[in-house]
Design a protein around this motif. Sequence first.
Motif, mmCIF file in Angstrom:
data_model
loop_
_atom_site.group_PDB
_atom_site.id
_atom_site.type_symbol
_atom_site.label_atom_id
_atom_site.label_comp_id
_atom_site.label_asym_id
_atom_site.label_seq_id
_atom_site.Cartn_x
_atom_site.Cartn_y
_atom_site.Cartn_z
ATOM 1 N N LEU A 79 11.741 5.420 2.496
ATOM 2 C CA LEU A 79 11.237 6.262 1.409
ATOM 3 C C LEU A 79 11.984 5.988 0.110
ATOM 4 N N MET A 80 13.261 5.710 0.220
ATOM 5 C CA MET A 80 14.033 5.303 -0.951
ATOM 6 C C MET A 80 13.399 4.072 -1.605
ATOM 7 N N LEU A 81 12.989 3.104 -0.774
ATOM 8 C CA LEU A 81 12.386 1.880 -1.292
ATOM 9 C C LEU A 81 10.980 2.120 -1.839
ATOM 10 N N VAL A 82 10.190 2.904 -1.111
ATOM 11 C CA VAL A 82 8.803 3.152 -1.530
ATOM 12 C C VAL A 82 8.769 3.873 -2.869
ATOM 13 N N TYR A 83 9.551 4.940 -2.985
ATOM 14 C CA TYR A 83 9.550 5.683 -4.241
ATOM 15 C C TYR A 83 10.091 4.835 -5.389
ATOM 16 N N ALA A 84 11.082 4.009 -5.117
ATOM 17 C CA ALA A 84 11.604 3.126 -6.165
ATOM 18 C C ALA A 84 10.537 2.146 -6.621
ATOM 19 N N ALA A 85 9.750 1.614 -5.672
ATOM 20 C CA ALA A 85 8.680 0.679 -6.024
ATOM 21 C C ALA A 85 7.594 1.358 -6.840
ATOM 22 N N ARG A 111 0.880 -1.178 0.000
ATOM 23 C CA ARG A 111 0.000 0.000 0.000
ATOM 24 C C ARG A 111 0.915 1.225 0.000
ATOM 25 N N LEU A 112 1.547 1.422 -1.148
ATOM 26 C CA LEU A 112 2.667 2.348 -1.238
ATOM 27 C C LEU A 112 2.268 3.796 -0.987
ATOM 28 N N ASP A 113 1.105 4.217 -1.499
ATOM 29 C CA ASP A 113 0.689 5.607 -1.290
ATOM 30 C C ASP A 113 0.522 5.921 0.189
ATOM 31 N N LEU A 114 0.010 4.967 0.953
ATOM 32 C CA LEU A 114 -0.196 5.180 2.381
ATOM 33 C C LEU A 114 1.109 5.098 3.156
ATOM 34 N N GLY A 136 8.285 3.637 -9.007
ATOM 35 C CA GLY A 136 8.910 4.078 -10.248
ATOM 36 C C GLY A 136 9.355 5.527 -10.218
ATOM 37 N N ASP A 137 9.355 6.138 -9.050
ATOM 38 C CA ASP A 137 9.768 7.535 -8.895
ATOM 39 C C ASP A 137 11.262 7.559 -8.563
ATOM 40 N N GLU A 138 12.077 7.489 -9.580
ATOM 41 C CA GLU A 138 13.521 7.400 -9.381
ATOM 42 C C GLU A 138 14.108 8.693 -8.825
ATOM 43 N N LEU A 139 13.469 9.835 -9.140
ATOM 44 C CA LEU A 139 13.978 11.109 -8.655
ATOM 45 C C LEU A 139 13.923 11.180 -7.133
ATOM 46 N N ASN A 140 12.730 10.964 -6.571
ATOM 47 C CA ASN A 140 12.598 11.023 -5.109
ATOM 48 C C ASN A 140 13.323 9.875 -4.427
ATOM 49 N N SER A 141 13.335 8.717 -5.061
ATOM 50 C CA SER A 141 14.084 7.600 -4.499
ATOM 51 C C SER A 141 15.561 7.958 -4.398
ATOM 52 N N GLY A 142 16.080 8.599 -5.447
ATOM 53 C CA GLY A 142 17.482 8.996 -5.445
ATOM 54 C C GLY A 142 17.791 10.057 -4.407
ATOM 55 N N LEU A 143 16.846 10.985 -4.190
ATOM 56 C CA LEU A 143 17.053 12.023 -3.179
ATOM 57 C C LEU A 143 17.191 11.421 -1.782
ATOM 58 N N HIS A 144 16.330 10.446 -1.490
ATOM 59 C CA HIS A 144 16.399 9.837 -0.164
ATOM 60 C C HIS A 144 17.574 8.875 -0.052
ATOM 61 N N ARG A 145 18.006 8.309 -1.158
ATOM 62 C CA ARG A 145 19.225 7.489 -1.129
ATOM 63 C C ARG A 145 20.431 8.357 -0.771
ATOM 64 N N VAL A 146 20.497 9.538 -1.370
ATOM 65 C CA VAL A 146 21.600 10.457 -1.084
ATOM 66 C C VAL A 146 21.602 10.835 0.391
ATOM 67 N N ARG A 147 20.419 11.135 0.935
ATOM 68 C CA ARG A 147 20.346 11.527 2.352
ATOM 69 C C ARG A 147 20.664 10.357 3.268
#
Length: 211
Positions: free
Chosen positions: A107-113, A82-85, A115-126
């Motif tokens: 959040l890195m995992l959720v956004y990657a799941a 339930r990724l949105d939640l 398909g939001d690579e931009l936000n996933s990448g931002l949280h990976r960096v942090r």
Amino acid sequence: GWINLARASLMEGNFEDAALALDEADEQQPNYYKTNYFRGVRFKQLGRYDEAISRFRLVLESHPNDRVVLNDLGRTYYLDERLDLAIEPFLDVLAIDAEDLTAHYNLMLVYAAQGDELNSGLHRVRYERFKADEASQVVARKYRSSQPADNNEANAINVHYRPFSGSVRTDLPTSTEPVTCTIPLGQVTRTESARKDEPRPNATESSEALR
């Protein structure tokens, strides 16, 4: 007490004994928030996600800023796909502590799941930025060994002491009364199955110590 017995049983993956201990805890103190929390942890580990979510939300009614419970709620939504939640609880954690590793990691995992690579990448960096740096810990070890007060404050779990007035402390006082502080509920070592190909942080990278 019964709560600690339940905690130990969950760490061992002994769900039956954990349930018995939590029943005993309920008998002594009905609807205690820690009992509800560890029931939620047990349900999550068993894959009973709706029941886990219900328990975590119940705890958040009385402890809305508990980062550990919020992280567990978001993680449970993620495991239940339930990724949105899942996003909101982790963002709530970051509103409390912008450097919380668990929230950034998930959040890195959720956004990657999603398909939001931009936000996933931002949280990976942090996540990479804030996680434990073993090299810096080696450098800091000498300083911490000579500064007990600073060493105390740097520990994940510590008791804050009132400083001496008019002087700089070089070590912890021996007769000063400790100041009571609130420590969030602790995470329990998870036995849940990791998703395929999902990276997991090592023990030193956990943002919350076992209480």
